[in-house]
Motif scaffolding. Structure first.
Motif, PDB file in Angstrom:
ATOM      1  N   VAL A 416      70.145  -6.486 -14.300  1.00  0.00           N
ATOM      2  CA  VAL A 416      69.925  -4.951 -14.439  1.00  0.00           C
ATOM      3  C   VAL A 416      71.166  -3.970 -14.308  1.00  0.00           C
ATOM      4  O   VAL A 416      71.567  -3.926 -13.028  1.00  0.00           O
ATOM      5  CB  VAL A 416      68.691  -4.426 -13.667  1.00  0.00           C
ATOM      6  CG1 VAL A 416      68.601  -2.837 -13.829  1.00  0.00           C
ATOM      7  CG2 VAL A 416      67.348  -5.193 -13.921  1.00  0.00           C
ATOM      8  N   GLU A 417      71.789  -3.724 -15.342  1.00  0.00           N
ATOM      9  CA  GLU A 417      73.104  -3.041 -15.179  1.00  0.00           C
ATOM     10  C   GLU A 417      73.079  -1.869 -15.461  1.00  0.00           C
ATOM     11  O   GLU A 417      71.857  -0.979 -16.065  1.00  0.00           O
ATOM     12  CB  GLU A 417      74.195  -3.658 -16.219  1.00  0.00           C
ATOM     13  CG  GLU A 417      74.584  -4.895 -15.716  1.00  0.00           C
ATOM     14  CD  GLU A 417      75.380  -5.683 -17.043  1.00  0.00           C
ATOM     15  OE1 GLU A 417      75.245  -5.405 -18.015  1.00  0.00           O
ATOM     16  OE2 GLU A 417      76.030  -6.693 -16.490  1.00  0.00           O
ATOM     17  N   GLY A 418      73.904  -0.843 -14.950  1.00  0.00           N
ATOM     18  CA  GLY A 418      73.963   0.584 -14.933  1.00  0.00           C
ATOM     19  C   GLY A 418      72.540   1.424 -14.278  1.00  0.00           C
ATOM     20  O   GLY A 418      71.990   2.255 -15.081  1.00  0.00           O
ATOM     21  N   ASN A 419      71.932   0.800 -13.429  1.00  0.00           N
ATOM     22  CA  ASN A 419      70.795   1.419 -12.836  1.00  0.00           C
ATOM     23  C   ASN A 419      71.133   2.596 -12.141  1.00  0.00           C
ATOM     24  O   ASN A 419      71.848   2.740 -11.008  1.00  0.00           O
ATOM     25  CB  ASN A 419      70.447   0.275 -11.824  1.00  0.00           C
ATOM     26  CG  ASN A 419      69.399   0.669 -10.967  1.00  0.00           C
ATOM     27  OD1 ASN A 419      68.379   1.710 -11.368  1.00  0.00           O
ATOM     28  ND2 ASN A 419      68.643  -0.301 -10.236  1.00  0.00           N
ATOM     29  N   SER A 627      70.033  -4.566 -25.050  1.00  0.00           N
ATOM     30  CA  SER A 627      71.423  -4.084 -25.096  1.00  0.00           C
ATOM     31  C   SER A 627      71.826  -3.556 -23.744  1.00  0.00           C
ATOM     32  O   SER A 627      72.863  -3.558 -23.330  1.00  0.00           O
ATOM     33  CB  SER A 627      71.685  -3.311 -26.007  1.00  0.00           C
ATOM     34  OG  SER A 627      72.786  -2.718 -26.361  1.00  0.00           O
ATOM     35  N   TYR A 628      70.656  -2.500 -23.260  1.00  0.00           N
ATOM     36  CA  TYR A 628      70.842  -1.752 -21.954  1.00  0.00           C
ATOM     37  C   TYR A 628      69.505  -1.410 -21.676  1.00  0.00           C
ATOM     38  O   TYR A 628      68.747  -1.718 -22.448  1.00  0.00           O
ATOM     39  CB  TYR A 628      71.801  -0.560 -22.267  1.00  0.00           C
ATOM     40  CG  TYR A 628      71.380   0.234 -23.352  1.00  0.00           C
ATOM     41  CD1 TYR A 628      70.565   1.474 -23.123  1.00  0.00           C
ATOM     42  CD2 TYR A 628      72.058   0.214 -24.576  1.00  0.00           C
ATOM     43  CE1 TYR A 628      70.113   2.201 -23.954  1.00  0.00           C
ATOM     44  CE2 TYR A 628      71.679   1.045 -25.830  1.00  0.00           C
ATOM     45  CZ  TYR A 628      70.655   1.924 -25.365  1.00  0.00           C
ATOM     46  OH  TYR A 628      70.260   2.814 -26.312  1.00  0.00           O
ATOM     47  N   ASN A 724      76.072   6.050 -20.900  1.00  0.00           N
ATOM     48  CA  ASN A 724      75.635   4.642 -21.150  1.00  0.00           C
ATOM     49  C   ASN A 724      76.634   3.721 -20.582  1.00  0.00           C
ATOM     50  O   ASN A 724      77.975   3.865 -20.988  1.00  0.00           O
ATOM     51  CB  ASN A 724      75.107   4.264 -22.530  1.00  0.00           C
ATOM     52  CG  ASN A 724      74.406   3.152 -22.495  1.00  0.00           C
ATOM     53  OD1 ASN A 724      74.343   2.112 -21.719  1.00  0.00           O
ATOM     54  ND2 ASN A 724      73.680   2.992 -23.647  1.00  0.00           N
ATOM     55  N   VAL A 725      76.537   2.673 -19.734  1.00  0.00           N
ATOM     56  CA  VAL A 725      77.369   1.834 -19.452  1.00  0.00           C
ATOM     57  C   VAL A 725      77.776   0.913 -20.509  1.00  0.00           C
ATOM     58  O   VAL A 725      78.750   0.173 -20.789  1.00  0.00           O
ATOM     59  CB  VAL A 725      77.055   0.954 -18.365  1.00  0.00           C
ATOM     60  CG1 VAL A 725      77.083   1.752 -16.962  1.00  0.00           C
ATOM     61  CG2 VAL A 725      75.777   0.152 -18.379  1.00  0.00           C
ATOM     62  N   ALA A 726      76.620   0.562 -21.453  1.00  0.00           N
ATOM     63  CA  ALA A 726      76.914  -0.180 -22.640  1.00  0.00           C
ATOM     64  C   ALA A 726      77.644   0.750 -23.812  1.00  0.00           C
ATOM     65  O   ALA A 726      77.642   1.695 -23.862  1.00  0.00           O
ATOM     66  CB  ALA A 726      75.707  -0.702 -23.264  1.00  0.00           C
ATOM     67  N   ASP A 727      78.297  -0.182 -24.726  1.00  0.00           N
ATOM     68  CA  ASP A 727      79.307   0.520 -25.542  1.00  0.00           C
ATOM     69  C   ASP A 727      78.306   1.021 -27.045  1.00  0.00           C
ATOM     70  O   ASP A 727      78.460   0.463 -27.793  1.00  0.00           O
ATOM     71  CB  ASP A 727      80.286  -0.360 -26.188  1.00  0.00           C
ATOM     72  CG  ASP A 727      81.258   0.274 -27.185  1.00  0.00           C
ATOM     73  OD1 ASP A 727      81.075   1.582 -27.078  1.00  0.00           O
ATOM     74  OD2 ASP A 727      81.808  -0.423 -28.076  1.00  0.00           O
ATOM     75  N   SER A 728      77.359   1.987 -26.557  1.00  0.00           N
ATOM     76  CA  SER A 728      76.500   2.364 -27.641  1.00  0.00           C
ATOM     77  C   SER A 728      76.999   3.316 -28.440  1.00  0.00           C
ATOM     78  O   SER A 728      78.155   3.842 -28.058  1.00  0.00           O
ATOM     79  CB  SER A 728      75.195   2.789 -26.707  1.00  0.00           C
ATOM     80  OG  SER A 728      75.538   3.750 -26.081  1.00  0.00           O
TER      81      SER A 728
END
Ligand code: MTE
Ligand code: HPA
Ligand code: MOS
Length: 788
Positions: A416-419, A627-628, A724-728
Motif C-alpha cells: 500500500v503506497e502513497g497512504n 496502479s495506485y 498521486n504518487v503514481a505517474d498517472s
C-alpha cells in the motif's frame, strides 16, 4: 431527451463560442464545466433515441419468459405475428451466427434456445412499425413450459453448490491458528442487497444495415468494442463489418458495460434479417426485469481480535447472487476479495467468494464492481468490535489502518503506497468536529426517547485499474486541422462523468490551447480499435494518457518545424496561450500549423497507453493488480424515528483524494453523485422478487432511488489535494467509483442510532438496505436482547 430549446433559458446562457473563449483557459487542474453542460440543460444533447430515424425504420420489442426455470415445450407465436403492425417475429433459430452475448464465459444466450433460466429472459424478438405495436404484440405469445426447480438466493445457491464459476479463495498467513489464539472473537452473518443501476436513459440500440454485409449500430454503451464483438459473432461476420458508435449515455453506472450487448445484438439480428434499420428501446419495466444489477452479497464471518480492538485473524465467506449466467461475476468476486481489507492491515486472512448461480437476472457491473461489497463487510465487523469493547469505532478503525513502512502489505501481496489515510482522516475528524458532535449526540439521545441520533466515520481505500490486467490499455486519435482547430477521438465513452471534458483539457493543455479550440467526437469503433470498457474508474486515466501521447507526437513535430523555420532549440519551444514560443518569438498556433501543413508536416497522430507495473495471478490470487489506491473518508449524522423507522441524514462531510484533480468541479460532482447513489443502495433501494422469482420492484413506483429531498441539507464535500504518487495523468486520481463507499457512514450512523436504543450495549443486527422496516426489525432485536 431532445426537448425543444427553452427560449428564456437559452437567452440566459451565452453561446458556446463566447462561453468557452479566452477567459475559459483550458489548463488541467481547473474547474471547467462539462463539455456538454449547455446541451444538457437545453435538452439539445443527442442521446441514441434522439438520432433522427432513417426512412423505413422498424421497432423491436422482446418477448420474455414468465417462468424462472423451465423448458419450453410449445410456443404459439401466431397471435404475435397477427398483432397490428407486426412485420416479423424472430427466435433463436433465426440467429445467423452464435446465440450468445456473454462477455467472458459464453453462457448467455441472446434468445432462449429452449431452456429459460429467469423470469424476464428474452425468448423472441417482435419487429413492428411502431414501438408500441411491438410491445403490445410481444405479450401475445402462448408459451407452454415444463417447470424445473429454481434457486433464488445466495444462501440456497451455496447450500446446493450452485455456482456460475468455481468459488475463489485468498489466504494469507495462518488464519485458523491466529483465530484460535485470539483472545476475543466475533462471528456472524450479514446480508447486503443488490442495486438497480437506474440510468436515466434506458438500454437502447439502433442498428442500420450497410452495404456488403455491414452493420452500423448506434448504441448506448460503455463498451463499444464489446458490442462490436457480440454483434459480429451473432451475425457471423468479421469485426471489420461492424461499426458501433456512442456519442453519450444518459448514465451507465456499470449497467451498460456488458449488458448493452443483448439490445445491440437483438436490434442487429432483426436489422440483418429484414435488411432495414431496427431500433430496440427498452421501456423501464422491461429494462429492470431483463437486465442484471449490483450483486447482493451474503457474508459469513469469524474474526479474532485483541483487547485494544486490533484484528488478529479474519475469515470471511462471501456468496453473491450472480444470476443465471456468469457475465462479470468472476471479476466482481475478485474485486470483492481484494477490497475486503479496505483500509486495514490483515496479518492472517481467509477470504472467499462464490458467485452463486440463481434463477434471476444475470448480475453485472455497478459502480464499485464488488469493491463496496467487499469493504462493507469489514466495516460491519469493526463496528461490532468497537461496540463490544465500548470504544469509539473511529479509534478501532485507526488502530487497524495500514501502516506506512510496516503493516503495509495487502492480503494479495501489493504494498500500500502513497497512504494518505492518517492525514486525510485527521483532517476530516477536525473539520467535521467529529468528537464534539459525538458528545452532543450522546446528550441529545439521553433525553430523547423516540428520536435517536447516530454518527459514523468511515474511511475508504480503492484500487485503481481493471483487475483483468490486459484491459488496462487505451488509444486515441488527435487531428489538428489546418485552421488550428483540434478534433479528439478516444476509446472512452461519455456517460455524464466528464471523461470527454478531462481528455479535452489534457489535449488543450499539451498544445497550449484554449479549451474552445478542442472538440471531441463520438466514440467509434472504426476510429480507435480494441478499446476497453469505460469502467473501473479508469476512463480519464487511460484515455487521458493515450490522448496526451497523441498530442505530444504532434507537438514534437511542430516544435521541430518551428525550430527549422525560426531557429532556437527544440527543447525550449513552448506551447502556451494559443501561441508557440520559439527562439524569442510568439507565433499564433494556427499560423504555425498553417505553415507546417504547407511543408507537409503530419498534423494528426494516434496515441496509446498501457498502464505499467501491473500483474495478477488468478491461481494464487496475488500480485500487483492496481496502479495506485484512492482514499477518502466521510462522516454522517442521522436522526432515526424509532417508532416508524423513518430517518434523515442531517449532515454529511466527505473528503476524497482525487490526487491533483484534473477538474475539481467535475470531481466534486462525482463524489456527491456517488455518495447519494451509495446511500440509496444501503437504505431505500430494495429489490424484491415474488415467490415465483418475478422481480416486483421493476419501476420507480416500487423501487425508491434517492430524490433531491433525501440529500442532506448540510453536505460538505472536499477534495484532498495532494499529487498521486503514481505517474498517472497529471498526477490525478480516478474518482468515478471509489466515493460510492463514502455513504457507508450513513449506514453505520443509522446503526449507531439504533444502538442508542439499547444504550450501545448490544450490536444491532442490521442488514442492507436499511429500509424503515429493517430499521424497526433491528430496533426490536435490540430491545429484546436488552430485556433478556
Ligand atoms: N457518473 C455519471 N454521471 N454517470 C455514470 O454512468 N458511472 C460510474 C462513474 N461515474 C457514471 C458516473 C462508473 S460505474 C464508472 S466505472 C465511472 O464513472 C466510469 O467513468 P470514468 O472511468 O471516466 O470515471
Ligand atoms: N471494473 C469494471 N469492469 C471490469 C473490471 C473492473 O475492475 N475488471 C474487469 N472488468
Ligand atoms: Mo463501472 S461499475 O466499472 O462501469
Amino acid at each position: 431527451m431532445n426537448h425543444p430549446a427553452i427560449p428564456e433559458l437559452k437567452a440566459a446562457i451565452p453561446e458556446l463560442e463566447s462561453a468557452t473563449s479566452a477567459a475559459n483557459w483550458s489548463g488541467v487542474g481547473l474547474s471547467r464545466k462539462h463539455e456538454s453542460a449547455e446541451l444538457h440543460v437545453l435538452g439539445q444533447a443527442t442521446y441514441t433515441d434522439d438520432i433522427p430515424e432513417l426512412q423505413g425504420t422498424l421497432h423491436a420489442a422482446l418477448g420474455l419468459s414468465s417462468k424462472a426455470h423451465a423448458n419450453i415445450v410449445a410456443m404459439d407465436l401466431e397471435p404475435v405475428k397477427n398483432s397490428p403492425g407486426v412485420v416479423a417475429v424472430l427466435t433463436a433459430a433465426d440467429i445467423p451466427g452464435v446465440n450468445d452475448c456473454g462477455p467472458i464465459i459464453h453462457d448467455d444466450p441472446i434468445l432462449s434456445p429452449g431452456l429459460v433460466q429467469y423470469v424476464g429472459q428474452p425468448i423472441f424478438i417482435v419487429v413492428a412499425d411502431t414501438h408500441t405495436n411491438a410491445r403490445r404484440a410481444a405479450r401475445k405469445a402462448a408459451i407452454t413450459y415444463d417447470e424445473l426447480p429454481a434457486i433464488f438466493t445466495p444462501q440456497q445457491a451455496k447450500a446446493a453448490g450452485s455456482y456460475v464459476l468455481p468459488p475463489m479463495k485468498l489466504e494469507k498467513g495462518d488464519p485458523q491458528a491466529a483465530f484460535e489464539r485470539a483472545p476475543r472473537k466475533v462471528k456472524g452473518e450479514l446480508f447486503v442487497g443488490g442495486q438497480e443501476q437506474f440510468y436515466l436513459e434506458g438500454q437502447i440500440s439502433y442498428a442500420i444495415p450497410k452495404e456488403n454485409r455491414g452493420m452500423f449500430v448506434q448504441c448506448s454503451t460503455q463498451h463499444p468494442s464489446e458490442m462490436l464483438h457480440v454483434v459480429a459473432h451473432a451475425l457471423g461476420l468479421h469485426s471489420h463489418n461492424v461499426q458501433v458508435e456512442c456519442r453519450r449515455m444518459g448514465g451507465g453506472f456499470g449497467g451498460k458495460e456488458s449488458q448493452s450487448a443483448l439490445w445491440a445484438a437483438a436490434a442487429s439480428i432483426a436489422a440483418y434479417k429484414l435488411k432495414v434499420p431496427v431500433k430496440l428501446r427498452a421501456d423501464r419495466d422491461d429494462d429492470m426485469i431483463v437486465t442484471g444489477k449490483r450483486h447482493c452479497f451474503w457474508y459469513e464471518y469469524e474474526v479474532g481480535y485483541d483487547d485494544a480492538g486490533r484484528i488478529l485473524a479474519a475469515k470471511v465467506d462471501m456468496t453473491s447472487r450472480a444470476g443465471y449466467s456468469a457475465d462479470l461475476s468472476g471479476p466482481v468476486a475478485t474485486r470483492a476479495i481484494c477490497h475486503f481489507d479496505n483500509c486495514y492491515y490483515l496479518s492472517d486472512a481467509d477470504i472467499r467468494a462464490g458467485a452463486g448461480k440463481t434463477n434471476t437476472q444475470s448480475n453485472t457491473a455497478f459502480r464499485g464492481f464488488g469493491g463496496p461489497q467487499g469493504a462493507i463487510a469489514i466495516e460491519y465487523i469493526i463496528d461490532e468490535i468497537a461496540r463490544e469493547l465500548g470504544k469509539d469505532a473511529l479509534d478501532v478503525r485507526r488502530l487497524n489502518f495500514y501502516g506506512i513502512d510496516e503493516r503495509n502489505v495487502t492480503p494479495y501481496g501489493q504494498v500500500v503506497e502513497g497512504n494518505v489515510l492518517p492525514e486525510l482522516t485527521a483532517r476530516l475528524e477536525a473539520t467535521s468536529e467529529y468528537r464534539a458532535r459525538r458528545e452532543a449526540i450522546e446528550k441529545f439521545n439521553a433525553t430523547s426517547p423516540v428520536l435517536k441520533k447516530g454518527l459514523a466515520f468511515t474511511p475508504l481505500k480503492f484500487g485503481i485499474a481493471f483487475n483483468v490486467t490486459h484491459l488496462n490499455q487505451a488509444g486515441a486519435l488527435v487531428h489538428v486541422y489546418v485552421d488550428g482547430s483540434v478534433l479528439v477521438n478516444h476509446g472512452g465513452t461519455e456517460m455524464g462523468q466528464g471523461v470527454n471534458t478531462k481528455v479535452m483539457q489534457v489535449v488543450a493543455h499539451e498544445l497550449g490551447l484554449d479549451l474552445c479550440h478542442v472538440r471531441i467526437t463520438a466514440t467509434d469503433t472504426s476510429k480507435v480499435a480494441n478499446t476497453s470498457a469505460t469502467a473501473a474508474s479508469t476512463g480519464a486515466d487511460l484515455n487521458g494518457k493515450a490522448a496526451q501521447d497523441a498530442a505530444r507526437q504532434i507537438k514534437e513535430r511542430l516544435a521541430k518545424f518551428a525550430v527549422e523555420q525560426h531557429g532556437g532549440d527544440v527543447a525550449s519551444v513552448r506551447f502556451a496561450d494559443d501561441h508557440v514560443h520559439v527562439n524569442g518569438q510568439a507565433i499564433r498556433f494556427h499560423v504555425l500549423v498553417g505553415q507546417a501543413y504547407l511543408k507537409r508536416v503530419q498534423l494528426w497522430s494516434d496515441g496509446f497507453y498501457a498502464t505499467p507495473h501491473l500483474s495478477w495471478d488468478p491461481k494464487t490470487m496475488s500480485g500487483h493488480p492496481f496502479s495506485y489506491y484512492a482514499y477518502g473518508a466521510a462522516v454522517s449524522e442521522v436522526v432515526v424515528d424509532t417508532l416508524t423507522g423513518e430517518w434523515r441524514l442531517l449532515r454529511a462531510d466527505a473528503l476524497y483524494d482525487a490526487g491533483s484533480s484534473l477538474n475539481p468541479a467535475i470531481d466534486i460532482g462525482q463524489v456527491e453523485g456517488a455518495f447519494i447513489q451509495g446511500m440509496g443502495w444501503l437504505t431505500t433501494e430494495q429489490l424484491w422478487w415474488n415467490a415465483s422469482g418475478k422481480l416486483m420492484t421493476h419501476a420507480p413506483s416500487t423501487y425508491k432511488i434517492p430524490g433531491i429531498s433525501d440529500c442532506p441539507e448540510d453536505f460538505r464535500v472536499n477534495l484532498f489535494d495532494q499529487p498521486n504518487v503514481a505517474d498517472s495523468i497529471h498526477r490525478s486520481k480516478a474518482v468515478g467509483e471509489p466515493p460510492l463507499l463514502l455513504p457507508f457512514s450513513v449506514f453505520f450512523a443509522i446503526r449507531d442510532a439504533i444502538s442508542a436504543v439499547g444504550n450501545h450495549q448490544v450490536n444491532p443486527p442490521l442488514n442492507a438496505p436499511a429500509t424503515s422496516e429493517e430499521i424497526l426489525r433491528a430496533i426490536d432485536a435490540v430491545t429484546a436482547k436488552v430485556a433478556q
